[in-house]
Write a protein that holds these residues in place. Structure first.
Motif, PDB file in Angstrom:
ATOM      1  N   UNK A 104       0.828  -1.210   0.000  1.00 30.66           N
ATOM      2  CA  UNK A 104       0.000   0.000   0.000  1.00 30.66           C
ATOM      3  C   UNK A 104       0.855   1.249   0.000  1.00 30.66           C
ATOM      4  N   UNK A 105       0.444   2.225  -0.800  1.00 31.36           N
ATOM      5  CA  UNK A 105       1.037   3.563  -0.855  1.00 31.36           C
ATOM      6  C   UNK A 105       2.492   3.593  -1.328  1.00 31.36           C
ATOM      7  N   UNK A 106       3.001   2.534  -1.943  1.00 30.24           N
ATOM      8  CA  UNK A 106       4.373   2.510  -2.455  1.00 30.24           C
ATOM      9  C   UNK A 106       4.358   2.894  -3.939  1.00 30.24           C
ATOM     10  N   UNK A 107       5.097   3.951  -4.326  1.00 31.62           N
ATOM     11  CA  UNK A 107       5.131   4.360  -5.727  1.00 31.62           C
ATOM     12  C   UNK A 107       5.724   3.271  -6.630  1.00 31.62           C
ATOM     13  N   UNK A 108       5.092   3.087  -7.786  1.00 35.20           N
ATOM     14  CA  UNK A 108       5.554   2.104  -8.767  1.00 35.20           C
ATOM     15  C   UNK A 108       5.003   2.490 -10.139  1.00 35.20           C
ATOM     16  N   UNK A 109       5.539   1.862 -11.172  1.00 39.88           N
ATOM     17  CA  UNK A 109       5.093   2.127 -12.533  1.00 39.88           C
ATOM     18  C   UNK A 109       5.572   1.037 -13.468  1.00 39.88           C
ATOM     19  N   UNK A 110       5.196   1.175 -14.724  1.00 38.25           N
ATOM     20  CA  UNK A 110       5.550   0.185 -15.751  1.00 38.25           C
ATOM     21  C   UNK A 110       6.129   0.930 -16.947  1.00 38.25           C
ATOM     22  N   UNK A 111       7.232   0.413 -17.466  1.00 44.52           N
ATOM     23  CA  UNK A 111       7.851   1.006 -18.660  1.00 44.52           C
ATOM     24  C   UNK A 111       8.395  -0.118 -19.529  1.00 44.52           C
ATOM     25  N   UNK A 112       8.929   0.261 -20.679  1.00 39.06           N
ATOM     26  CA  UNK A 112       9.507  -0.694 -21.627  1.00 39.06           C
ATOM     27  C   UNK A 112       8.511  -1.800 -21.967  1.00 39.06           C
ATOM     28  N   UNK A 113       7.289  -1.381 -22.292  1.00 41.85           N
ATOM     29  CA  UNK A 113       6.256  -2.345 -22.685  1.00 41.85           C
ATOM     30  C   UNK A 113       6.559  -2.758 -24.116  1.00 41.85           C
ATOM     31  N   UNK A 114       7.358  -3.814 -24.242  1.00 39.02           N
ATOM     32  CA  UNK A 114       7.821  -4.280 -25.552  1.00 39.02           C
ATOM     33  C   UNK A 114       6.733  -5.024 -26.308  1.00 39.02           C
ATOM     34  N   UNK A 115       5.941  -5.794 -25.577  1.00 42.10           N
ATOM     35  CA  UNK A 115       4.833  -6.551 -26.147  1.00 42.10           C
ATOM     36  C   UNK A 115       3.586  -6.165 -25.374  1.00 42.10           C
ATOM     37  N   UNK A 116       2.408  -6.168 -26.014  1.00 42.07           N
ATOM     38  CA  UNK A 116       1.186  -5.839 -25.269  1.00 42.07           C
ATOM     39  C   UNK A 116       1.106  -6.659 -23.986  1.00 42.07           C
ATOM     40  N   UNK A 117       0.733  -5.991 -22.920  1.00 47.16           N
ATOM     41  CA  UNK A 117       0.744  -6.578 -21.582  1.00 47.16           C
ATOM     42  C   UNK A 117      -0.691  -6.822 -21.127  1.00 47.16           C
ATOM     43  N   UNK A 118      -0.947  -8.022 -20.607  1.00 49.26           N
ATOM     44  CA  UNK A 118      -2.254  -8.339 -20.035  1.00 49.26           C
ATOM     45  C   UNK A 118      -2.027  -8.918 -18.651  1.00 49.26           C
ATOM     46  N   UNK A 119      -2.656  -8.297 -17.657  1.00 48.07           N
ATOM     47  CA  UNK A 119      -2.469  -8.658 -16.254  1.00 48.07           C
ATOM     48  C   UNK A 119      -3.795  -9.011 -15.592  1.00 48.07           C
ATOM     49  N   UNK A 120      -3.749  -9.941 -14.656  1.00 42.13           N
ATOM     50  CA  UNK A 120      -4.849 -10.175 -13.727  1.00 42.13           C
ATOM     51  C   UNK A 120      -4.387  -9.555 -12.415  1.00 42.13           C
ATOM     52  N   UNK A 121      -5.138  -8.560 -11.927  1.00 43.32           N
ATOM     53  CA  UNK A 121      -4.718  -7.816 -10.737  1.00 43.32           C
ATOM     54  C   UNK A 121      -5.805  -7.875  -9.676  1.00 43.32           C
ATOM     55  N   UNK A 122      -5.388  -8.137  -8.443  1.00 41.47           N
ATOM     56  CA  UNK A 122      -6.288  -8.069  -7.293  1.00 41.47           C
ATOM     57  C   UNK A 122      -5.820  -6.930  -6.396  1.00 41.47           C
ATOM     58  N   UNK A 123      -6.736  -6.028  -6.108  1.00 36.60           N
ATOM     59  CA  UNK A 123      -6.473  -4.932  -5.179  1.00 36.60           C
ATOM     60  C   UNK A 123      -7.297  -5.173  -3.917  1.00 36.60           C
ATOM     61  N   UNK A 124      -6.693  -4.971  -2.761  1.00 37.82           N
ATOM     62  CA  UNK A 124      -7.421  -4.933  -1.490  1.00 37.82           C
ATOM     63  C   UNK A 124      -7.208  -3.516  -0.982  1.00 37.82           C
ATOM     64  N   UNK A 125      -8.238  -2.684  -1.147  1.00 36.08           N
ATOM     65  CA  UNK A 125      -8.078  -1.246  -0.957  1.00 36.08           C
ATOM     66  C   UNK A 125      -9.239  -0.645  -0.174  1.00 36.08           C
ATOM     67  N   UNK A 126      -9.020   0.576   0.315  1.00 37.74           N
ATOM     68  CA  UNK A 126     -10.057   1.358   0.973  1.00 37.74           C
ATOM     69  C   UNK A 126     -11.019   1.848  -0.101  1.00 37.74           C
ATOM     70  N   UNK A 127     -12.279   1.439  -0.005  1.00 36.80           N
ATOM     71  CA  UNK A 127     -13.251   1.767  -1.047  1.00 36.80           C
ATOM     72  C   UNK A 127     -13.613   3.249  -1.090  1.00 36.80           C
ATOM     73  N   UNK A 128     -13.277   4.004  -0.063  1.00 33.20           N
ATOM     74  CA  UNK A 128     -13.604   5.423  -0.040  1.00 33.20           C
ATOM     75  C   UNK A 128     -12.479   6.312  -0.567  1.00 33.20           C
ATOM     76  N   UNK A 129     -11.374   5.712  -0.982  1.00 32.90           N
ATOM     77  CA  UNK A 129     -10.238   6.479  -1.491  1.00 32.90           C
ATOM     78  C   UNK A 129     -10.073   6.226  -2.978  1.00 32.90           C
ATOM     79  N   UNK A 130      -9.412   7.154  -3.696  1.00 36.03           N
ATOM     80  CA  UNK A 130      -9.126   6.912  -5.109  1.00 36.03           C
ATOM     81  C   UNK A 130      -8.312   5.626  -5.263  1.00 36.03           C
TER      82      UNK A 130
END
Length: 137
Positions: A104-130
């Motif tokens: 939670x709250x750790x900055x991250x990003x994605x770069x060098x997308x050489x091939x189209x990327x498809x991810x399955x992502x699960x978030x466990x987050x505070x529903x009242x926050x962005x």
């Protein structure tokens, strides 16, 4: 001037519009390069936490700028190849069959997308926050 690449990445990070951790966070605009699809939303029964299971597609050449989430992100790479950078960790190459978690709250990003990327992502987050907030730097 916003380029198509920046607009797509900006949309993924939901920096525009202040999306909350809900169905609205999964909706894509017609000109967005990144496709986000909400598969399942579940209340956790623990305060304001919600679990979101999403499929995210990032086209080749699109970069996702530094951002944070108000909870844990767990992802599994279904297709494609790119580089994930997470503050305080070594960069890693994402390939099919690999996974990652971002605290939670750790900055991250994605770069060098050489091939189209498809991810399955699960978030466990505070529903009242962005769901996503752009991070400086």
């Amino acid at each position: 001037m916003l380029t198509r690449r920046w607009f797509g990445a900006c949309f993924l990070c939901a920096g525009v519009g202040g999306f909350l951790a809900s169905e609205a966070a999964a909706q894509g605009g017609p000109s967005s390069a990144v496709r986000r699809k909400l598969i399942k939303k579940s209340e956790t029964g623990m305060g304001n936490l919600v679990t979101l299971l999403m499929e995210v597609e990032v086209p080749a050449g699109v970069e996702v700028p530094r951002h944070t989430h108000p909870g844990i992100e767990s992802a599994f790479v279904l297709e494609g190849e790119a580089e994930l950078y997470v503050q305080g960790q070594d960069n890693q190459t994402m390939r099919p069959g690999t996974g990652f978690q971002v605290p939670a709250e750790v900055p991250h990003g994605v770069r060098k997308v050489e091939k189209p990327l498809r991810l399955a992502i699960t978030y466990v987050v505070d529903k009242d926050k962005p769901l996503v907030t752009l991070a400086p730097g």
